[in-house]
Design an enzyme around this catalytic site. Structure first.
Site, PDB file in Angstrom:
ATOM      1  N   GLY A  64       0.836  -1.191   0.000  1.00 57.34           N
ATOM      2  CA  GLY A  64       0.000   0.000   0.000  1.00 57.34           C
ATOM      3  C   GLY A  64       0.872   1.241   0.000  1.00 57.34           C
ATOM      4  N   GLN A 101       2.714   9.956   1.440  1.00 57.16           N
ATOM      5  CA  GLN A 101       4.003   9.274   1.531  1.00 57.16           C
ATOM      6  C   GLN A 101       4.930   9.642   0.382  1.00 57.16           C
ATOM      7  OE1 GLN A 101       2.137   5.207   2.304  1.00 57.16           O
ATOM      8  NE2 GLN A 101       4.101   5.097   3.402  1.00 57.16           N
ATOM      9  N   CYS A 120       5.892  -0.133   7.486  1.00 58.92           N
ATOM     10  CA  CYS A 120       5.514   1.043   6.715  1.00 58.92           C
ATOM     11  C   CYS A 120       6.703   1.509   5.899  1.00 58.92           C
ATOM     12  CB  CYS A 120       5.058   2.152   7.671  1.00 58.92           C
ATOM     13  SG  CYS A 120       4.534   3.664   6.844  1.00 58.92           S
ATOM     14  N   LEU A 121       6.447   1.852   4.641  1.00 61.32           N
ATOM     15  CA  LEU A 121       7.514   2.346   3.783  1.00 61.32           C
ATOM     16  C   LEU A 121       8.095   3.660   4.291  1.00 61.32           C
ATOM     17  CD1 LEU A 121       5.911   1.541   0.304  1.00 61.32           C
ATOM     18  CD2 LEU A 121       7.678   0.238   1.524  1.00 61.32           C
ATOM     19  N   HIS A 146      -4.501   1.191   7.531  1.00 60.36           N
ATOM     20  CA  HIS A 146      -3.151   1.754   7.608  1.00 60.36           C
ATOM     21  C   HIS A 146      -3.002   2.925   6.634  1.00 60.36           C
ATOM     22  CE1 HIS A 146       1.339   1.396   8.041  1.00 60.36           C
ATOM     23  NE2 HIS A 146       1.267   1.995   6.870  1.00 60.36           N
ATOM     24  N   GLU A 147      -3.442   2.727   5.388  1.00 69.50           N
ATOM     25  CA  GLU A 147      -3.310   3.787   4.381  1.00 69.50           C
ATOM     26  C   GLU A 147      -4.238   4.963   4.693  1.00 69.50           C
ATOM     27  OE1 GLU A 147      -0.752   3.688   2.600  1.00 69.50           O
ATOM     28  OE2 GLU A 147      -0.327   1.582   2.969  1.00 69.50           O
ATOM     29  N   HIS A 173      -2.663   7.311   7.020  1.00 69.07           N
ATOM     30  CA  HIS A 173      -1.735   8.249   6.371  1.00 69.07           C
ATOM     31  C   HIS A 173      -2.473   9.498   5.883  1.00 69.07           C
ATOM     32  CE1 HIS A 173       2.135   6.318   6.463  1.00 69.07           C
ATOM     33  NE2 HIS A 173       1.651   5.192   5.971  1.00 69.07           N
TER      34      HIS A 173
END
Length: 176
Positions: free
Chosen positions: A47, A52, A101-102, A143-144, A147
């Site tokens: 994702g 991000q 997480c990226l 999660h997304e 963000h």
């Protein structure tokens, strides 16, 4: 298309609520989606939210790789787009989920997430989409969505003792 740089924890773009996408059909939105897809593939994630990649807009990509699918209610799916998403829990049941997480490379932590969520928004063509997600998909969507609201997964954790480096979590697991 281009691989975009990923914002890391500490950058202000990750800590504020993203703005709605006013017009899904603009070329800028289409290019952003293409670049985000290439970036996600390059990063090896499941994702990616627009903040991000330093774009404060309410849009994210999500997928469920076959290896992460949890059965009939959570089938594998390739990368999808959700623009101006709305998520709401279906029921009150929370499940602990191990997340990475990226934007926080090298770490993982256990986060309580709703088992099922109802979602709505628009796809990459501006067509309305809606449904109910469970399992891994529900986790990725929550999660997304966080963000887009300026929330990083450690902010949702009940116990920071369940936060660790990928290598250590893999070796020793999460302490319970």
């Amino acid at each position: 298309m281009a691989i975009l740089k990923i914002a890391r924890m500490g950058h202000p773009v990750l800590l504020k609520r993203a703005e709605d996408v006013a017009d899904v059909s603009t070329p800028d939105v289409g290019l952003l989606i293409q670049d985000m897809m290439e970036t996600l593939a390059d990063a090896g994630g499941v994702g990616l939210a627009a903040p991000q990649v330093y774009v404060s807009k309410r849009l994210f990509l999500y997928s469920v790789p076959e290896s992460r699918s949890e059965g009939e209610e959570d089938p594998p799916c390739g990368v999808q787009v959700l623009i101006n998403p709305v998520l709401e829990p279906v029921g009150e049941e929370l499940v602990p989920r191990l997340e990475g997480c990226l934007s926080i490379p090298g770490l993982r932590g256990e986060v309580p997430r709703y088992k099922r969520v109802r979602y709505a928004g628009y796809d990459h063509r501006g067509q309305p989409v809606e449904g109910v997600a469970s399992g891994f998909l529900a986790n990725v969507m929550q999660h997304e969505m966080d963000h887009l609201d300026g929330i990083l997964y450690p902010m949702r954790m009940d116990d920071l003792g369940k936060l660790g480096f990928d290598t250590e979590i893999t070796r020793y697991g999460v302490r319970t």
